[in-house]
Design an enzyme around this catalytic site. Structure first.
Site, PDB file in Angstrom:
ATOM      1  N   ARG A  27       0.705  -1.282   0.097  1.00 37.57           N
ATOM      2  CA  ARG A  27       0.088   0.028   0.048  1.00 37.57           C
ATOM      3  C   ARG A  27       0.922   1.378   0.039  1.00 37.57           C
ATOM      4  O   ARG A  27       0.503   2.318  -0.350  1.00 37.57           O
ATOM      5  CB  ARG A  27      -0.963   0.168   1.342  1.00 37.57           C
ATOM      6  CG  ARG A  27      -1.977  -0.934   1.190  1.00 37.57           C
ATOM      7  CD  ARG A  27      -2.501  -1.561   2.772  1.00 37.57           C
ATOM      8  NE  ARG A  27      -3.361  -0.104   2.942  1.00 37.57           N
ATOM      9  CZ  ARG A  27      -4.665  -0.378   2.755  1.00 37.57           C
ATOM     10  NH1 ARG A  27      -5.325  -1.547   2.351  1.00 37.57           N
ATOM     11  NH2 ARG A  27      -5.503   0.709   3.283  1.00 37.57           N
ATOM     12  N   TRP A  73       2.188   6.606   5.982  1.00 37.78           N
ATOM     13  CA  TRP A  73       2.742   7.035   5.094  1.00 37.78           C
ATOM     14  C   TRP A  73       2.354   8.636   5.390  1.00 37.78           C
ATOM     15  O   TRP A  73       1.192   9.127   5.557  1.00 37.78           O
ATOM     16  CB  TRP A  73       1.875   6.716   3.623  1.00 37.78           C
ATOM     17  CG  TRP A  73       2.220   7.179   2.382  1.00 37.78           C
ATOM     18  CD1 TRP A  73       3.150   6.733   1.538  1.00 37.78           C
ATOM     19  CD2 TRP A  73       1.243   8.568   1.809  1.00 37.78           C
ATOM     20  NE1 TRP A  73       3.263   7.606   0.370  1.00 37.78           N
ATOM     21  CE2 TRP A  73       2.273   8.381   0.472  1.00 37.78           C
ATOM     22  CE3 TRP A  73       0.573   9.466   2.239  1.00 37.78           C
ATOM     23  CZ2 TRP A  73       2.081   9.692  -0.216  1.00 37.78           C
ATOM     24  CZ3 TRP A  73       0.300  10.400   1.218  1.00 37.78           C
ATOM     25  CH2 TRP A  73       0.896  10.724   0.000  1.00 37.78           C
ATOM     26  N   ASN A  99      -5.129   5.453  10.688  1.00 33.81           N
ATOM     27  CA  ASN A  99      -4.910   5.482   9.428  1.00 33.81           C
ATOM     28  C   ASN A  99      -6.309   6.463   8.972  1.00 33.81           C
ATOM     29  O   ASN A  99      -7.160   6.728   9.442  1.00 33.81           O
ATOM     30  CB  ASN A  99      -5.205   4.268   8.822  1.00 33.81           C
ATOM     31  CG  ASN A  99      -5.218   4.512   7.283  1.00 33.81           C
ATOM     32  OD1 ASN A  99      -5.021   5.375   6.635  1.00 33.81           O
ATOM     33  ND2 ASN A  99      -5.674   3.142   6.505  1.00 33.81           N
ATOM     34  N   GLY A 100      -5.521   7.682   8.026  1.00 39.17           N
ATOM     35  CA  GLY A 100      -6.597   8.742   7.820  1.00 39.17           C
ATOM     36  C   GLY A 100      -6.034  10.035   8.280  1.00 39.17           C
ATOM     37  O   GLY A 100      -4.844  10.205   8.365  1.00 39.17           O
ATOM     38  N   LYS A 481       3.202   5.366 -16.103  1.00 40.10           N
ATOM     39  CA  LYS A 481       3.846   4.171 -15.922  1.00 40.10           C
ATOM     40  C   LYS A 481       5.386   4.432 -15.651  1.00 40.10           C
ATOM     41  O   LYS A 481       6.035   4.494 -14.610  1.00 40.10           O
ATOM     42  CB  LYS A 481       3.802   3.294 -16.863  1.00 40.10           C
ATOM     43  CG  LYS A 481       2.846   1.914 -16.627  1.00 40.10           C
ATOM     44  CD  LYS A 481       2.039   1.377 -15.562  1.00 40.10           C
ATOM     45  CE  LYS A 481       1.702   2.415 -14.481  1.00 40.10           C
ATOM     46  NZ  LYS A 481       0.117   2.467 -14.289  1.00 40.10           N
ATOM     47  N   HIS A 500       2.113  23.423 -30.626  1.00 40.10           N
ATOM     48  CA  HIS A 500       1.619  24.476 -29.780  1.00 40.10           C
ATOM     49  C   HIS A 500       2.330  24.782 -28.444  1.00 40.10           C
ATOM     50  O   HIS A 500       1.985  25.318 -27.612  1.00 40.10           O
ATOM     51  CB  HIS A 500       0.149  24.216 -29.241  1.00 40.10           C
ATOM     52  CG  HIS A 500      -0.714  24.221 -30.583  1.00 40.10           C
ATOM     53  ND1 HIS A 500      -0.959  24.957 -31.472  1.00 40.10           N
ATOM     54  CD2 HIS A 500      -1.382  22.970 -31.209  1.00 40.10           C
ATOM     55  CE1 HIS A 500      -1.736  24.746 -32.402  1.00 40.10           C
ATOM     56  NE2 HIS A 500      -1.911  23.346 -32.348  1.00 40.10           N
ATOM     57  N   LYS A 595      -0.150   2.495  -2.600  1.00 39.05           N
ATOM     58  CA  LYS A 595      -1.037   1.805  -3.455  1.00 39.05           C
ATOM     59  C   LYS A 595      -2.411   2.432  -3.606  1.00 39.05           C
ATOM     60  O   LYS A 595      -3.182   2.577  -4.656  1.00 39.05           O
ATOM     61  CB  LYS A 595      -1.059   0.279  -3.356  1.00 39.05           C
ATOM     62  CG  LYS A 595      -1.799  -0.625  -4.159  1.00 39.05           C
ATOM     63  CD  LYS A 595      -1.285  -0.419  -5.733  1.00 39.05           C
ATOM     64  CE  LYS A 595      -2.234  -1.291  -6.502  1.00 39.05           C
ATOM     65  NZ  LYS A 595      -1.873  -1.164  -7.826  1.00 39.05           N
TER      66      LYS A 595
HETATM   67  O1  M6R Z   1      -7.371   2.438  -6.934  1.00 42.94           O
HETATM   68  P1  M6R Z   1      -7.570   3.364  -7.702  1.00 42.94           P
HETATM   69  O2  M6R Z   1      -7.664   2.949  -9.038  1.00 42.94           O
HETATM   70  O3  M6R Z   1      -8.845   4.130  -7.333  1.00 42.94           O
HETATM   71  O4  M6R Z   1      -6.261   4.258  -7.617  1.00 42.94           O
HETATM   72  C1  M6R Z   1      -6.137   5.322  -8.489  1.00 42.94           C
HETATM   73  C2  M6R Z   1      -4.718   5.964  -8.656  1.00 42.94           C
HETATM   74  O5  M6R Z   1      -4.193   6.327  -7.333  1.00 42.94           O
HETATM   75  C3  M6R Z   1      -3.746   4.579  -9.375  1.00 42.94           C
HETATM   76  O6  M6R Z   1      -4.249   4.367 -10.445  1.00 42.94           O
HETATM   77  C4  M6R Z   1      -2.296   5.365  -9.418  1.00 42.94           C
HETATM   78  O7  M6R Z   1      -2.224   6.318 -10.390  1.00 42.94           O
HETATM   79  C5  M6R Z   1      -1.547   4.204  -9.733  1.00 42.94           C
HETATM   80  N1  M6R Z   1      -0.253   4.359  -8.933  1.00 42.94           N
HETATM   81  C6  M6R Z   1      -0.866   4.272 -11.197  1.00 42.94           C
HETATM   82  O8  M6R Z   1       0.068   3.094 -11.812  1.00 42.94           O
END
Ligand code: M6R
Length: 600
Positions: A27, A73, A99-100, A481, A500, A595
């Protein structure tokens, strides 16, 4: 993003907590800690950095049958040992993980904690100090806990230990995910079922603004008024082997490789007994009642939404807007008369998307969530859910969830079109089968992709992705990515936009990855490739079979034109993977990222 675990039972808690935290590593986190409780009191171990570092500091001689753990985090206060959880009250009677984000923490300090010396910079410490303050005024711990939760504004998943009562873990939740797992003579707490799959697959969901008293034999859920709430457990249908890397060096590579299998599994899951693709009638009714669809998502899921817009508009003829979740809440567009909202989220826990969902539900609109995680917050709170069936995605960089999202959107578009009496001009089951086979070819082309990464990206400081039409959207995903795991500054552009402004950034040797999979814009994107090459760029063209030209770097197997993103993204995922690897980056856990982004 932050993870919580807890254990109360008969075994020593330390190893169960540490293993649980390891399962939550995916995560994203920057520090970690555990606290265990025994006859001699609470023992807290916490460290900045990886769980492996925490492990070294844990005193093996301390045995205790109850404990809580946390991966942090950082939001309030830098990543450090002091700011790591668990946090303790002044007397050290109470120990807490959270968490939060507590939005009103400064106000709570001003109003209730004058004279209390806070040891950390976190919003979390305020909670544990407030509980102690309330207990000092004569409230029971449960009353103080409930009273404190009622005063918190923001998001929280909390687990609390009381040194004077080793028989219970106090748990509370609002907006942030938290589950209670059930065992035989033990119970556990976890942000995510994966963390405790080692000991149980039976879980109880918690709703917002609920608290739970977790003892080794009982789990009592209450609302903040103290009324007991009944809840049946469910079985977490996760296979422990799905969350192991097996022989792969990284989860990301494993998940890229799983994509053909995921597409085939998805087709099966959405087929009825006659092999016809099918979607619940309620969802089809909602699609057909809508005069406009609003797709709301973040990051990679947003990029899948852009591809989904094209599919739904072209195949099912319903207008679609796609919005970045974090912008939508504060900048809501003028909505159509009968909107339908589609939330796309791998985790189903993204706070930005959830905050939009709460808003649109308040406005009385219908919502569909497309997610990989059954029972996730966005799934529970929407009217309808479509699952991705991709299996757990552990690497921070999303890969198989992206292709599964597009495949589900394609199925939704095609089945909706048929329900509206429109003719779908291709056999989606057959075409997705071809996609899966083509993906096999692509994931087998690792050496070639590694070579491209070495050739174009090993020393560069930036890289551009260009494309037109749907290739532009896939380029955005390719650039995300690459930047998130290799830290190369990467941007995706519509080919026509280059002149542009962006073309000013092209220098001798700048890598420009161009996608050419769309026939009616092939000549135009070729023109853009020439423009950048004339200014010294090092173009790398990835073209669909049938549209290729002599100097193209890689030719993709031919798939139906509506489904090209499902194959064109795979080389971009692999090229990013190898670029990150060559640069010595932590592929699965890139810096600063989580994550599951559970804070807004
Ligand atoms: O769990 P989700 O699809 O809502 O997450 C959204 C983004 O945080 C997630 O796609 C993020 O951009 C990834 N790390 C991209 O690889």
């Amino acid at each position: 993003m932050c993870g919580i675990v807890g254990y109360i039972g008969q075994q020593d808690a330390k190893e169960i907590l540490l293993k649980g935290l390891e399962k939550l590593e995916y995560r994203g986190y920057d520090s970690a800690g555990i606290a265990v409780l025994n006859e001699s009191g609470a023992h807290v171990f916490k460290e900045k950095g990886r769980i492996a570092i925490l492990r070294e500091t844990v005193d093996e001689s301390v045995q205790a049958p109850v404990g809580i753990g946390h991966t942090r985090w950082a939001t309030h206060g830098e990543p450090s040992r002091v700011n790591a959880h668990p946090h303790q009250s002044t007397s050290a009677r109470f120990t807490l993980v959270h968490n939060g984000v507590i939005e009103n923490y400064s106000q709570l300090i001003r109003e209730h904690l004058q004279g209390v010396t806070l040891k950390s910079d976190t919003d979390t410490e305020v909670i544990v100090q407030l509980i102690e303050k309330k207990v000092d005024t004569g409230l029971t711990v449960e009353e103080a806990f409930r009273g404190t939760l009622a005063e918190l504004k923001g998001s929280y998943a909390i687990a609390l230990l009381d040194e004077q009562n080793k028989d219970v873990i106090y748990v509370g939740k609002n907006k942030s995910p938290l589950l209670v797992g059930l065992g035989d003579n033990f119970n556990v707490v976890a942000s995510d079922a994966m963390a405790m799959l080692q000991v149980t697959d039976q879980y109880v969901e918690l709703m917002d603004k609920e608290m739970v008293l977790v003892s080794k034999q009982e789990v009592t859920i209450k609302n903040l008024q103290g009324e007991v709430m009944e809840r049946a457990p469910y079985t977490a249908e996760l296979d422990a082997s799905d969350i192991e890397k097996g022989t792969y060096p990284h989860y990301m590579l494993k998940e890229i490789d799983e994509q053909p299998l995921v597409i085939r599994r998805l087709v099966q899951k959405y087929q009825d007994d006659n092999g016809t693709l099918t979607i619940e009638q309620d969802i089809l009714d909602a699609m057909n009642d809508a005069d406009r669809i609003y797709i709301v998502a973040a990051g990679t899921s947003y990029h899948a939404g852009l591809v989904g817009k094209q599919l739904i508009e072209k195949v099912a003829s319903i207008p679609v807007e796609v919005h970045v979740a974090s912008e939508f809440s504060y900048n809501m567009p003028i909505l159509s008369k009968n909107p339908l909202f589609i939330f796309i989220s791998q985790s189903g826990e993204t706070a930005d998307s959830r905050s939009v969902l709460v808003q649109v539900k308040e406005l009385g609109y219908k919502a569909l969530t497309i997610t990989n995680v059954p029972g996730s917050t966005l799934s529970r709170e929407a009217d309808y859910t479509l699952l991705l069936h991709a299996g757990p995605e552990i690497a921070v960089a999303s890969t198989k969830a992206y292709t599964a999202q597009i495949a589900v959107l394609a199925i939704l578009a095609a089945v909706t079109a048929e329900s509206r009496g429109l003719t779908v001009e291709f056999d989606l089951v057959k075409e997705l089968g071809i996609v899966a086979n083509s993906m096999e070819t692509l994931v087998d082309a690792k050496e070639e992709m590694e070579q491209i990464a070495r050739e174009y990206l090993s020393t560069t400081r930036n890289c551009f992705f260009i494309g037109r039409a749907v290739d532009y959207y896939v380029g955005l995903e390719g650039s995300l990515k690459l930047k998130e795991i290799s830290y190369i500054q990467a941007e995706g552009f519509a080919g026509g936009e280059l002149k542009h402004g962006t073309i000013a950034l092209i220098e001798k040797g700048t890598p420009v990855i161009a996608l050419a999979t769309v026939e009616h814009v092939n000549l135009s994107i070729r023109g853009n490739v020439k423009e950048v090459a004339a200014r010294g760029a090092n173009p790398c063209v990835i073209a669909l079979k049938g549209l290729e030209e002599e100097d193209d770097r890689y030719v993709l197997p031919e798939v139906h034109p509506a489904l090209t993103p499902l194959v064109s993204v795979v080389p971009l995922q692999l090229i990013s993977y190898y670029a990150a690897l060559h640069r010595g980056c932590d592929v699965d856990k890139p810096r600063n990222l989580a994550k599951s982004v559970t804070v807004e």
